[in-house]
Design a protein around this motif. Structure first.
Motif, PDB file in Angstrom:
ATOM      1  N   UNK A   1       7.896  27.574   4.821  1.00  0.00           N
ATOM      2  CA  UNK A   1       7.867  27.269   3.392  1.00  0.00           C
ATOM      3  C   UNK A   1       8.234  25.844   3.061  1.00  0.00           C
ATOM      4  N   UNK A   2       8.420  24.989   4.079  1.00  0.00           N
ATOM      5  CA  UNK A   2       8.836  23.606   3.838  1.00  0.00           C
ATOM      6  C   UNK A   2       7.621  22.713   3.614  1.00  0.00           C
ATOM      7  N   UNK A   3       7.715  21.763   2.660  1.00  0.00           N
ATOM      8  CA  UNK A   3       6.609  20.835   2.429  1.00  0.00           C
ATOM      9  C   UNK A   3       6.707  19.617   3.350  1.00  0.00           C
ATOM     10  N   UNK A   4       5.689  18.796   3.367  1.00  0.00           N
ATOM     11  CA  UNK A   4       5.786  17.471   3.970  1.00  0.00           C
ATOM     12  C   UNK A   4       6.701  16.610   3.092  1.00  0.00           C
ATOM     13  N   UNK A   5       7.526  15.779   3.715  1.00  0.00           N
ATOM     14  CA  UNK A   5       8.312  14.857   2.892  1.00  0.00           C
ATOM     15  C   UNK A   5       7.444  13.661   2.498  1.00  0.00           C
ATOM     16  N   UNK A   6       7.960  12.868   1.560  1.00  0.00           N
ATOM     17  CA  UNK A   6       7.163  11.773   0.996  1.00  0.00           C
ATOM     18  C   UNK A   6       6.693  10.783   2.054  1.00  0.00           C
ATOM     19  N   UNK A   7       7.600  10.381   2.969  1.00  0.00           N
ATOM     20  CA  UNK A   7       7.222   9.390   3.969  1.00  0.00           C
ATOM     21  C   UNK A   7       6.144   9.928   4.896  1.00  0.00           C
ATOM     22  N   UNK A   8       6.226  11.214   5.239  1.00  0.00           N
ATOM     23  CA  UNK A   8       5.205  11.787   6.107  1.00  0.00           C
ATOM     24  C   UNK A   8       3.846  11.780   5.419  1.00  0.00           C
ATOM     25  N   UNK A   9       3.804  12.128   4.136  1.00  0.00           N
ATOM     26  CA  UNK A   9       2.532  12.117   3.412  1.00  0.00           C
ATOM     27  C   UNK A   9       1.973  10.697   3.348  1.00  0.00           C
ATOM     28  N   UNK A  10       2.848   9.716   3.080  1.00  0.00           N
ATOM     29  CA  UNK A  10       2.407   8.316   3.035  1.00  0.00           C
ATOM     30  C   UNK A  10       1.771   7.922   4.364  1.00  0.00           C
ATOM     31  N   UNK A  11       2.431   8.271   5.456  1.00  0.00           N
ATOM     32  CA  UNK A  11       1.916   7.883   6.778  1.00  0.00           C
ATOM     33  C   UNK A  11       0.617   8.613   7.120  1.00  0.00           C
ATOM     34  N   UNK A  12       0.508   9.876   6.728  1.00  0.00           N
ATOM     35  CA  UNK A  12      -0.739  10.594   6.999  1.00  0.00           C
ATOM     36  C   UNK A  12      -1.879  10.033   6.163  1.00  0.00           C
ATOM     37  N   UNK A  13      -1.608   9.662   4.926  1.00  0.00           N
ATOM     38  CA  UNK A  13      -2.654   9.095   4.075  1.00  0.00           C
ATOM     39  C   UNK A  13      -3.142   7.761   4.630  1.00  0.00           C
ATOM     40  N   UNK A  14      -2.202   6.924   5.059  1.00  0.00           N
ATOM     41  CA  UNK A  14      -2.630   5.630   5.595  1.00  0.00           C
ATOM     42  C   UNK A  14      -3.372   5.819   6.918  1.00  0.00           C
ATOM     43  N   UNK A  15      -2.989   6.819   7.691  1.00  0.00           N
ATOM     44  CA  UNK A  15      -3.735   7.142   8.912  1.00  0.00           C
ATOM     45  C   UNK A  15      -5.174   7.507   8.574  1.00  0.00           C
ATOM     46  N   UNK A  16      -5.371   8.283   7.500  1.00  0.00           N
ATOM     47  CA  UNK A  16      -6.731   8.641   7.092  1.00  0.00           C
ATOM     48  C   UNK A  16      -7.537   7.401   6.734  1.00  0.00           C
ATOM     49  N   UNK A  17      -6.895   6.431   6.089  1.00  0.00           N
ATOM     50  CA  UNK A  17      -7.596   5.193   5.738  1.00  0.00           C
ATOM     51  C   UNK A  17      -8.024   4.465   7.000  1.00  0.00           C
ATOM     52  N   UNK A  18      -7.081   4.281   7.929  1.00  0.00           N
ATOM     53  CA  UNK A  18      -7.376   3.555   9.168  1.00  0.00           C
ATOM     54  C   UNK A  18      -8.459   4.278   9.973  1.00  0.00           C
ATOM     55  N   UNK A  19      -8.350   5.607  10.036  1.00  0.00           N
ATOM     56  CA  UNK A  19      -9.271   6.382  10.867  1.00  0.00           C
ATOM     57  C   UNK A  19     -10.642   6.538  10.224  1.00  0.00           C
ATOM     58  N   UNK A  20     -10.737   6.494   8.876  1.00  0.00           N
ATOM     59  CA  UNK A  20     -11.978   6.844   8.214  1.00  0.00           C
ATOM     60  C   UNK A  20     -12.727   5.741   7.518  1.00  0.00           C
TER      61      UNK A  20
ATOM     62  N   UNK B   1       0.837  -1.202   0.000  1.00  0.00           N
ATOM     63  CA  UNK B   1       0.000   0.000   0.000  1.00  0.00           C
ATOM     64  C   UNK B   1       0.873   1.254   0.000  1.00  0.00           C
ATOM     65  N   UNK B   2       1.936   1.255   0.787  1.00  0.00           N
ATOM     66  CA  UNK B   2       2.851   2.398   0.796  1.00  0.00           C
ATOM     67  C   UNK B   2       3.443   2.635  -0.592  1.00  0.00           C
ATOM     68  N   UNK B   3       3.788   1.563  -1.302  1.00  0.00           N
ATOM     69  CA  UNK B   3       4.335   1.715  -2.660  1.00  0.00           C
ATOM     70  C   UNK B   3       3.303   2.347  -3.594  1.00  0.00           C
ATOM     71  N   UNK B   4       2.038   1.920  -3.488  1.00  0.00           N
ATOM     72  CA  UNK B   4       0.984   2.521  -4.311  1.00  0.00           C
ATOM     73  C   UNK B   4       0.850   4.016  -4.025  1.00  0.00           C
ATOM     74  N   UNK B   5       0.924   4.380  -2.748  1.00  0.00           N
ATOM     75  CA  UNK B   5       0.789   5.793  -2.381  1.00  0.00           C
ATOM     76  C   UNK B   5       1.977   6.610  -2.882  1.00  0.00           C
ATOM     77  N   UNK B   6       3.172   6.037  -2.831  1.00  0.00           N
ATOM     78  CA  UNK B   6       4.349   6.764  -3.339  1.00  0.00           C
ATOM     79  C   UNK B   6       4.217   7.026  -4.838  1.00  0.00           C
ATOM     80  N   UNK B   7       3.655   6.079  -5.558  1.00  0.00           N
ATOM     81  CA  UNK B   7       3.440   6.284  -6.994  1.00  0.00           C
ATOM     82  C   UNK B   7       2.469   7.429  -7.245  1.00  0.00           C
TER      83      UNK B   7
END
Length: 437
Positions: A238-257, A206-212
């Motif tokens: 002015x700093x963005x979220x890094x890729x791993x942080x976005x992946x983890x936040x997205x998967x958190x949304x899946x688990x939570x929602x 799932x993490x690989x799919x999100x990175x894509x």
């Protein structure tokens, strides 16, 4: 004025016995604790002693406290699942930064942009419901919720890609069962074999799919989906979220929602199909609205039904924190390191606020009768209140309205009992229904 005691409140001594009771009957075991020990009791836990409060004044004190008073409770147990960067496991400055970056996509006004997608997903999946045989309606709601997440949060629109993401997420969530979640001794790889190893492999997929999906986004031209908005988000420096942080936040949304929205909808159907008069009143309210998602979201009786569902059937019975400094509650001065939680289930069943608390009575929430936040908190409260609350409630209303207007269902089982999932509680058997011809 009495000096606070430094002793922890009383409570059961055996963690194993209490855990087994909870797994067998989550609602009954929690209500029994409230009857035996009152509004404040202590649960033994691998994460340390956990003091549980249910009196309104204690709950208000917890959720109005300075946010830096707390850290997540038992974060080490959930880190291998959600990742250390998950907003649910952060605290202090890191947590405040994550919420600031994630809040704009979940603003209530933006939910209107997702309404048509929610309705479309509901129609497609509900119309596919077979006729004449029992089907757990919660399974259908899970498919709807997952489809909505993939399309509005991940921003995936191609049919094959939606199917691939759906399979990956569905299999990963199914692999993380209540036994793995409850007993940390099972969270071991065993040389690549066993349920934990399988879960970790699926999670990696799932993490690989999100990175894509992240790599396909252009921060300079963000789309309307939540992933695009997270890629484009910038903090004060002015700093963005890094890729791993976005992946983890997205998967958190899946688990939570994902599971939570489906479970809430299943409970609503279970209750409504037992009250034909109430169900008929909802149809009368919804029919003149012409399917307009904004008008549906404002329908008073529908809002009251959703509110009463979340009161009587809170999806997470206990919200817990770990104290980073001493804290007084209910006449007890708790030391740093102690767990402190608000029991949403017991708060929602207090007879002084909710007469006949075990009865499903949406009228409690009509005519502006919503209780204060510390006495009604299905999405938690304070600085850690659920970020996706507006999204979840909007989806719940639109999916439930679509079902009420377009299907005739009947229950195929006795009233559902509550069972334990990985991180939530919900109806055993998924509320079997039969679609009428």
């Amino acid at each position: 004025m009495h000096e606070p005691t430094h002793r922890l409140p009383p409570g059961p001594r055996s963690e194993i016995w209490q855990t087994l009771r909870y797994l067998r009957d989550p609602v009954g075991s929690i209500r029994d604790l409230g009857r035996r020990y009152g509004d404040l009791f202590t649960l033994p836990s691998l994460g340390g002693a956990l003091v549980v409060a249910s009196a309104p004044e204690a709950v208000r004190a917890i959720f109005s406290a300075e946010p830096d008073t707390f850290a997540p409770f038992a974060a080490d147990a959930m880190a291998p699942v959600l990742g250390r960067g998950s907003v649910l496991l952060q605290h202090g400055a890191a947590h405040r930064r994550a919420r600031r970056l994630m809040q704009p996509p979940f603003h209530g006004a933006r939910m209107r942009a997702y309404g048509a997608t929610m309705q479309d997903s509901a129609r497609v999946h509900l119309e596919a419901l077979p006729r004449g045989r029992p089907v757990p309606i919660e399974d259908v709601f899970r498919d709807i919720s997952l489809n909505v997440i993939i399309r509005t949060i991940f921003g995936v629109s191609a049919g094959e890609r939606i199917a691939a993401c759906g399979r990956g997420v569905r299999d990963t969530i199914a692999a993380f069962g209540p036994l793995i979640a409850t007993f940390r001794a099972l969270q071991r790889e065993f040389a690549g074999f066993g349920p934990w190893a399988r879960f970790r492999r699926l999670l990696g997929g799932v993490h690989d799919l999100l990175r894509q999906e992240i790599a396909a986004r252009d921060p300079a031209r963000p789309g309307d989906d939540i992933l695009s908005l997270l890629v484009a988000a910038r903090d004060e420096s002015g700093a963005p979220m890094d890729e791993q942080e976005i992946v983890e936040q997205l998967f958190t949304m899946v688990i939570a929602g994902h599971e939570t929205t489906a479970t809430a909808l299943a409970w609503a159907v279970d209750e409504l199909l037992r009250q034909p008069g109430l169900l008929g009143g909802l149809r009368e309210e919804l029919r003149p609205l012409g399917g307009d998602p904004d008008r549906i979201a404002q329908a008073p009786l529908l809002d009251a039904v959703c509110a009463e569902t979340l009161r009587l059937h809170p999806l997470i019975p206990l919200v817990s924190r770990k104290l980073l400094r001493p804290f007084e509650v209910g006449g007890h001065l708790l030391p740093a390191g102690t767990g402190l939680g608000a029991c949403l289930l017991l708060v929602h069943l207090r007879e002084a606020r909710y007469p006949e608390p075990l009865s499903f009575r949406p009228q409690r929430f009509l005519d502006g009768k919503h209780p204060p936040p510390h006495e009604y908190l299905p999405f938690g409260g304070g600085a850690r209140r659920c970020l996706g609350a507006a999204f979840a409630l909007h989806e719940m209303k639109l999916v439930l309205a679509t079902l009420i207007l377009e299907l005739e269902l009947e229950l195929a089982a006795a009233p559902a009992r509550t069972g334990v999932r990985a991180a939530t509680i919900g109806p055993k058997g998924g509320v079997p229904v039969i679609r009428r011809r």
